[in-house]
Design an enzyme around this catalytic site. Structure first.
Site, PDB file in Angstrom:
ATOM      1  N   THR A 198     -63.777  56.708 -12.513  1.00  0.00           N
ATOM      2  CA  THR A 198     -63.154  55.485 -12.809  1.00  0.00           C
ATOM      3  C   THR A 198     -64.497  54.409 -12.488  1.00  0.00           C
ATOM      4  O   THR A 198     -65.260  54.588 -12.172  1.00  0.00           O
ATOM      5  CB  THR A 198     -61.991  54.880 -12.414  1.00  0.00           C
ATOM      6  OG1 THR A 198     -62.272  54.660 -11.513  1.00  0.00           O
ATOM      7  CG2 THR A 198     -60.927  55.753 -12.415  1.00  0.00           C
TER       8      THR A 198
ATOM      9  N   GLU B 232     -59.111  62.722  -7.022  1.00  0.00           N
ATOM     10  CA  GLU B 232     -57.976  62.268  -7.814  1.00  0.00           C
ATOM     11  C   GLU B 232     -56.665  63.330  -7.961  1.00  0.00           C
ATOM     12  O   GLU B 232     -56.980  63.824  -7.160  1.00  0.00           O
ATOM     13  CB  GLU B 232     -59.086  62.729  -9.653  1.00  0.00           C
ATOM     14  CG  GLU B 232     -59.581  61.952  -9.580  1.00  0.00           C
ATOM     15  CD  GLU B 232     -59.203  59.868  -9.670  1.00  0.00           C
ATOM     16  OE1 GLU B 232     -57.925  59.557 -10.447  1.00  0.00           O
ATOM     17  OE2 GLU B 232     -60.161  58.671  -9.551  1.00  0.00           O
TER      18      GLU B 232
ATOM     19  N   ALA C  31     -64.965  61.708  -0.103  1.00  0.00           N
ATOM     20  CA  ALA C  31     -65.937  61.993   0.121  1.00  0.00           C
ATOM     21  C   ALA C  31     -66.707  61.463   1.668  1.00  0.00           C
ATOM     22  O   ALA C  31     -67.811  61.670   1.678  1.00  0.00           O
ATOM     23  CB  ALA C  31     -66.923  60.830  -0.974  1.00  0.00           C
TER      24      ALA C  31
ATOM     25  N   TYR D 152     -62.627  36.811  -0.733  1.00  0.00           N
ATOM     26  CA  TYR D 152     -63.547  37.197  -0.858  1.00  0.00           C
ATOM     27  C   TYR D 152     -64.897  37.519  -0.033  1.00  0.00           C
ATOM     28  O   TYR D 152     -64.973  38.099   0.786  1.00  0.00           O
ATOM     29  CB  TYR D 152     -64.008  37.956  -2.349  1.00  0.00           C
ATOM     30  CG  TYR D 152     -64.068  38.652  -2.883  1.00  0.00           C
ATOM     31  CD1 TYR D 152     -63.575  40.105  -3.453  1.00  0.00           C
ATOM     32  CD2 TYR D 152     -65.467  39.274  -2.643  1.00  0.00           C
ATOM     33  CE1 TYR D 152     -64.018  41.405  -3.116  1.00  0.00           C
ATOM     34  CE2 TYR D 152     -66.533  40.976  -3.139  1.00  0.00           C
ATOM     35  CZ  TYR D 152     -65.624  41.862  -3.091  1.00  0.00           C
ATOM     36  OH  TYR D 152     -66.108  42.809  -3.144  1.00  0.00           O
TER      37      TYR D 152
ATOM     38  N   LEU E 287     -64.395  42.333 -12.651  1.00  0.00           N
ATOM     39  CA  LEU E 287     -64.297  43.263 -14.014  1.00  0.00           C
ATOM     40  C   LEU E 287     -62.710  43.678 -13.754  1.00  0.00           C
ATOM     41  O   LEU E 287     -62.009  44.160 -12.253  1.00  0.00           O
ATOM     42  CB  LEU E 287     -64.911  44.285 -14.473  1.00  0.00           C
ATOM     43  CG  LEU E 287     -65.791  43.929 -15.282  1.00  0.00           C
ATOM     44  CD1 LEU E 287     -66.772  45.753 -15.383  1.00  0.00           C
ATOM     45  CD2 LEU E 287     -65.315  43.300 -16.404  1.00  0.00           C
TER      46      LEU E 287
HETATM   47  P1  NAI Z   1     -62.561  51.976  -9.235  1.00  0.00           P
HETATM   48  O1  NAI Z   1     -60.970  52.387  -8.324  1.00  0.00           O
HETATM   49  O2  NAI Z   1     -62.586  52.113 -10.670  1.00  0.00           O
HETATM   50  O3  NAI Z   1     -63.030  52.857  -8.675  1.00  0.00           O
HETATM   51  C1  NAI Z   1     -62.954  53.787  -6.831  1.00  0.00           C
HETATM   52  C2  NAI Z   1     -63.774  55.394  -7.131  1.00  0.00           C
HETATM   53  O4  NAI Z   1     -63.452  55.894  -6.559  1.00  0.00           O
HETATM   54  C3  NAI Z   1     -63.318  56.215  -8.100  1.00  0.00           C
HETATM   55  O5  NAI Z   1     -63.608  57.679  -8.749  1.00  0.00           O
HETATM   56  C4  NAI Z   1     -61.990  57.078  -6.667  1.00  0.00           C
HETATM   57  O6  NAI Z   1     -61.486  58.222  -7.371  1.00  0.00           O
HETATM   58  C5  NAI Z   1     -63.481  57.329  -5.854  1.00  0.00           C
HETATM   59  N1  NAI Z   1     -62.511  57.461  -4.635  1.00  0.00           N
HETATM   60  C6  NAI Z   1     -62.115  56.672  -3.979  1.00  0.00           C
HETATM   61  N2  NAI Z   1     -61.559  56.912  -2.902  1.00  0.00           N
HETATM   62  C7  NAI Z   1     -62.099  58.268  -2.638  1.00  0.00           C
HETATM   63  C8  NAI Z   1     -62.220  59.144  -2.219  1.00  0.00           C
HETATM   64  N3  NAI Z   1     -62.010  59.036  -0.466  1.00  0.00           N
HETATM   65  N4  NAI Z   1     -63.385  60.086  -2.292  1.00  0.00           N
HETATM   66  C9  NAI Z   1     -63.727  60.649  -2.797  1.00  0.00           C
HETATM   67  N5  NAI Z   1     -63.981  59.003  -3.578  1.00  0.00           N
HETATM   68  C10 NAI Z   1     -62.890  58.240  -4.153  1.00  0.00           C
HETATM   69  O7  NAI Z   1     -62.704  50.835  -8.739  1.00  0.00           O
HETATM   70  P2  NAI Z   1     -64.744  50.041  -9.309  1.00  0.00           P
HETATM   71  O8  NAI Z   1     -64.009  48.644  -9.139  1.00  0.00           O
HETATM   72  O9  NAI Z   1     -65.279  50.668  -9.505  1.00  0.00           O
HETATM   73  O10 NAI Z   1     -65.503  50.052  -7.496  1.00  0.00           O
HETATM   74  C11 NAI Z   1     -66.887  50.824  -7.755  1.00  0.00           C
HETATM   75  C12 NAI Z   1     -67.442  49.771  -6.602  1.00  0.00           C
HETATM   76  O11 NAI Z   1     -67.590  48.403  -7.349  1.00  0.00           O
HETATM   77  C13 NAI Z   1     -66.890  49.285  -5.213  1.00  0.00           C
HETATM   78  O12 NAI Z   1     -68.196  48.828  -4.121  1.00  0.00           O
HETATM   79  C14 NAI Z   1     -66.902  48.014  -6.106  1.00  0.00           C
HETATM   80  O13 NAI Z   1     -66.696  46.916  -4.561  1.00  0.00           O
HETATM   81  C15 NAI Z   1     -67.984  47.876  -6.343  1.00  0.00           C
HETATM   82  N6  NAI Z   1     -67.443  46.350  -7.326  1.00  0.00           N
HETATM   83  C16 NAI Z   1     -66.460  46.166  -7.681  1.00  0.00           C
HETATM   84  C17 NAI Z   1     -65.978  45.043  -8.969  1.00  0.00           C
HETATM   85  C18 NAI Z   1     -64.847  44.668  -9.586  1.00  0.00           C
HETATM   86  O14 NAI Z   1     -64.481  43.901 -10.262  1.00  0.00           O
HETATM   87  N7  NAI Z   1     -63.991  45.528 -10.606  1.00  0.00           N
HETATM   88  C19 NAI Z   1     -67.170  43.782  -9.370  1.00  0.00           C
HETATM   89  C20 NAI Z   1     -68.617  44.005  -8.449  1.00  0.00           C
HETATM   90  C21 NAI Z   1     -68.824  45.330  -7.427  1.00  0.00           C
HETATM   91 NA    NA Z   2     -66.269  53.490  -9.919  1.00  0.00          NA
END
Ligand code: NAI
Ligand code: NA
Length: 397
Positions: free
Chosen positions: A51, A75, A112, A235, A273
């Site tokens: 995601t 997932e 992970a 934050y 986002l």
């Molecule tokens: P998301 O919730 O869309 O994606 C998280 C991913 O991590 C998913 O693929 C999920 O399956 C995986 N995941 C979670 N726990 C897991 C585990 N124990 N083992 C394996 N996989 C696991 O999150 P998003 O927003 O894409 O965040 C990704 C990174 O980007 C994070 O570090 C977040 O802080 C950073 N970020 C997010 C922003 C936002 O506004 N959403 C802005 C800037 C950075």
């Molecule tokens: Na992600």
């Protein structure tokens, strides 16, 4: 079954396979509409690939430079009468498209943070790809069981030092209210760093390097966020910010460890986002709904795929030096942080209340992005009809 959204607070308990598939196809088409990324990654591991930014990184790698990809994620598979999670359906759709395009794509579904999933992933890379030249670290999780101590750590989103009071919005109802969040204890801060800090990223790279699955010149990137003064108490200067400080410091440590194979570790600071992770943070949804309004008016709004496409094409694989800020970070939040954009958001923030928000904010955009995360309200998809919930991920190992 007929799958309808079942929303509980900031999560949706159901996901729609066709809607998720259409989202993935739209992202793939976006990448195909851009020119190929010259010198882009060839063999890629994405940790957190199902995601948000991780999925966008996988899609950009595969369809931007024909990369072979391994995706790791956590997932829920479907069961009869019980839809799987959105990330499951996203991956099923991605792998179907990748395989049809003749691209290698396999995935591992599990924790992970565990030694077991790291070992399984490394074995798969060894067997199928030999080595990888890009490792994207994009996990967002509320908890982590430490692989060495067995202790389960939970992260919290809290200010540090003093109570934080500000406006927030319930994005389902549009009601703006004041929220006060008590400061975190030292233990809560430490736990949040355990979960969202850089230790696990470092473990991945250490173990991959020891197993010789990192190619010469490997690049690894993890995603961070900074944001404006408006949100910093909850934050960047709060518990999650401490974790991001740790993640950013880890980049330098990893970078040193990769020198002998000409490798590099980088942080990319991305834009705020709507994702499953960010909708759970108080105050941020109100900020995002105002930010979206301003950025859409300026014609500079981006989603995950636009962000990552720009990250790859204009920063990581631009053919020259990778531009960074004074702290060595790649900045793809440059448009969000533009002074004129932030000045407008500041003005709107003062006016934001339940009545005003409908016109001054992009709550509709927020809501539809949120519904889209779970495959609902996606244009072109027919809802309310029978669909097969038992969609499988073809490359699942
Ligand atoms: P998301 O919730 O869309 O994606 C998280 C991913 O991590 C998913 O693929 C999920 O399956 C995986 N995941 C979670 N726990 C897991 C585990 N124990 N083992 C394996 N996989 C696991 O999150 P998003 O927003 O894409 O965040 C990704 C990174 O980007 C994070 O570090 C977040 O802080 C950073 N970020 C997010 C922003 C936002 O506004 N959403 C802005 C800037 C950075
Ligand atoms: Na992600």
């Amino acid at each position: 079954m007929i799958i309808e959204p079942r929303i509980r607070g900031f999560i949706c308990l159901t996901s729609h396979p066709q809607g998720c598939e259409q989202n993935v196809i739209n992202q793939i088409n976006y990448i195909k509409s851009k020119k190929a990324i010259d010198g882009g990654p060839v063999k890629v591991l994405v940790i957190g690939a199902s995601t948000g930014f991780g999925l966008a990184s996988r899609i950009t790698s595969a369809f931007g430079s024909d990369a072979s990809t391994v995706g790791v994620y956590f997932e829920k598979p479907p069961a009869p009468g019980k839809p799987g999670s959105a990330g499951w359906y996203n991956t099923a759709a991605f792998e179907k498209q990748a395989h049809e395009a003749g691209l290698y794509a396999k995935s591992i579904n599990g924790d992970a943070f565990s030694d077991e999933i790291k070992a399984k992933t490394i074995a798969l890379i060894k067997k199928d790809l030999g080595q990888v030249d890009l490792v994207v670290y994009s996990l967002a999780s509320p908890r982590r069981t430490h692989p060495k101590t067995g202790v389960a750590h939970n992260s919290v989103i809290k200010p540090i030092g003093e109570v934080f009071t500000n406006k927030t919005v319930d994005f389902h109802t549009g009601v703006v209210s004041e929220i006060s969040i008590n400061p975190a204890t030292e233990e809560e801060i430490a736990n949040t760093v355990e979960v969202m800090g850089g230790e696990d990223w470092g473990m991945w790279i250490d173990e991959m390097k020891a197993a010789n699955v990192l190619a010469n010149g490997v690049l690894t990137v993890a995603y961070s966020y900074i944001g404006p003064a408006l949100t910093e108490k909850v934050y960047r200067k709060g518990t999650i910010g401490r974790a991001k400080d740790h993640l950013e410091a880890t980049a330098f440590e990893i970078n040193d460890k990769l020198k002998d194979i000409d490798g590099k570790a980088l942080i990319s600071v991305n834009k705020a986002l709507v994702t499953q992770a960010s909708s759970a943070i108080p105050v941020i949804p109100l900020y995002i709904s105002l930010l979206y309004k301003v950025m859409k008016e300026e014609g500079i709004h981006e989603g995950c795929i636009e962000q990552i496409q720009r990250l790859f094409e204009q920063r990581l694989y631009n053919g020259g030096t990778i531009p960074t800020d004074e702290k060595g970070r790649v900045r793809i939040d440059d448009w969000e942080m533009r002074p004129d954009v932030q000045a407008k958001v500041d003005e709107l923030w003062k006016e934001a209340d339940t009545e005003a928000l409908a016109s001054i904010g992009d709550l509709a955009g927020y809501r539809s992005d949120f519904m889209n995360l779970f495959g609902f309200e996606v244009p072109g998809v027919t809802y309310g009809i029978e669909v097969d919930e038992m969609v499988q991920v073809s490359g699942l190992v």
